[in-house]
Scaffold this motif. Structure first.
Motif, PDB file in Angstrom:
ATOM      1  N   GLU A  92     -41.959  46.271   1.025  1.00  0.00           N
ATOM      2  CA  GLU A  92     -41.251  46.588  -0.216  1.00  0.00           C
ATOM      3  C   GLU A  92     -41.257  48.086  -0.510  1.00  0.00           C
ATOM      4  O   GLU A  92     -40.447  48.567  -1.297  1.00  0.00           O
ATOM      5  N   LYS A 143     -37.160  53.257  -0.477  1.00  0.00           N
ATOM      6  CA  LYS A 143     -37.028  51.946  -1.110  1.00  0.00           C
ATOM      7  C   LYS A 143     -37.394  52.014  -2.587  1.00  0.00           C
ATOM      8  O   LYS A 143     -38.527  52.325  -2.942  1.00  0.00           O
ATOM      9  N   ARG A 149     -40.847  51.651   5.382  1.00  0.00           N
ATOM     10  CA  ARG A 149     -40.172  51.095   6.549  1.00  0.00           C
ATOM     11  C   ARG A 149     -40.633  51.830   7.797  1.00  0.00           C
ATOM     12  O   ARG A 149     -40.977  53.018   7.772  1.00  0.00           O
TER      13      ARG A 149
END
Length: 377
Positions: free
Chosen positions: A94, A132, A97
């Protein structure tokens, strides 16, 4: 490449930021280290998680620009013993990456989903933790390519923007006594963190905090001059089966005179020589402890007892202005928040002195410099 691209775009939109070097913008403040201690303590939680992707250089940059008194952050320890700035025990999808493995066919790749304690710094440095936006924080600014930093790297960046060392720090050990195989141990944290603290010009402006009170006791034993803050919430103060919680270094709250739970918690924190008590300010006491549903974990009685024992009270993580105003009225000594800009405005309106904001030109010039250093590595 993503970091470089984002910085190029950022600099194009803000040409003044690349024309100024960090030394060109004087700070309108005292040169005394810890200058911010004279102001109401508005702490930027993970740099200000509500405004910027958390625990990155950009988040701490915005914490400075938004006028935080204190930068709050967390430390983990990598497989090769490096102290890094990150909240979670493991790398979660979440927030981060994967990009590339450090070597072909690295058996640990992908690194997302692995515990910090099982990854080397080199592996962690490949992660993009700036792309993100968290669903609970829709106003977060993204900084694609932002990397997890070591504690020393964060100190170096902030010192660039803060050469007079006026900012305060609240640094947590992310250690889990319920799952000891997930993190480094007590002495690893205390020894490695203290080595970095004591070598830094920020040494005397650092508060050391933890939910695991064993680390607070160990830090005081190593260096009694370090300010320590006892973190506590409903999940660490007691266990549902009434067994002794592993978080409070063997203490049982029911062994303290009280009479209320809040007073017992303050007494327990005082018994380990804590300087600060930092309770959850948003939760309620679980029904298995107190049948009433409207009893806040942080209460007037806790604050009054803490003050009587010489403790300062700084609850977390406070984002609701209604609750912030209530706690400030009750006399808390600081607020840990995801929105330092909002809390700063709130306490200023109530007549409290607030820390000056750092000049954007200086801060973002330093940010560009230090993010480029991360790319070069």
């Amino acid at each position: 490449m993503l970091v470089l691209l984002s910085l190029v775009i950022f600099s194009t939109l803000n040409p003044a930021l690349v024309l100024a070097s960090p030394a060109q913008e004087p700070l309108a403040s005292s040169s005394t280290p810890g200058f911010n201690s004279r102001f109401y303590d508005v702490q930027a939680h993970r740099g200000g998680r509500g405004n910027t992707v958390e625990s990155t250089l950009p988040s701490f940059a915005w914490g400075l620009v938004d006028g935080a008194t204190t930068l709050e952050l967390d430390n983990g320890i990598t497989l090769d013993g490096e102290v890094v700035v990150w909240h979670d025990e493991e790398i979660v999808a979440e927030k981060c990456r994967d990009t590339l493995p450090i070597v072909p066919d690295d058996p640990m790749y992908p690194y997302v989903g692995k515990f910090i304690a099982n990854l080397t710094l080199a592996q962690i440095k490949t992660l993009d933790c700036g792309s993100k936006r968290q669903a609970d924080y829709p106003q977060q600014l993204l900084y694609p390519g932002a990397r997890i930093q070591t504690l020393q790297e964060v100190f170096n960046f902030v010192e660039c923007a803060d050469p007079s060392h006026r900012i305060l720090w609240n640094i947590e050990s992310k250690i889990n006594p319920q799952h000891p195989n997930r993190t480094a141990g007590v002495q690893d944290f205390v020894q490695r963190q203290h080595a970095i603290f004591s070598a830094s010009p920020y040494y005397r402006t650092i508060t050391y905090q933890s939910f695991d009170w064993r680390t607070l006791i160990a830090m005081k034993e190593l260096d009694p001059t370090v300010m320590v803050s006892a973190l506590v919430d409903e999940g660490t103060a007691f266990m549902p089966d009434n067994s002794t919680t592993p978080w409070l270094s063997g203490l049982r709250l029911d062994s303290f005179p009280g009479p209320s739970l809040g007073e017992k918690i303050a007494q327990a924190a005082h018994s380990i020589s804590a300087d600060i008590l930092s309770p959850s300010g948003t939760t309620f006491i679980p029904s298995f402890v107190e049948p009433r549903e409207d009893v806040h974990f942080t209460t007037k009685a806790m604050i009054k007892e803490g003050h009587a024992l010489g403790l300062r009270i700084k609850p977390w993580t406070m984002n609701s202005v209604d609750r912030i105003e209530e706690l400030v009225h009750w006399g808390v000594d600081g607020i840990i928040t995801d929105y330092p800009n909002v809390v700063r405005r709130c306490v200023k309106q109530r007549g409290f002195p607030v820390a000056p904001k750092y000049p954007q030109q200086r801060v973002f010039s330093c940010l560009e410099l230090h993010m480029h250093k991360d790319i070069a590595q």
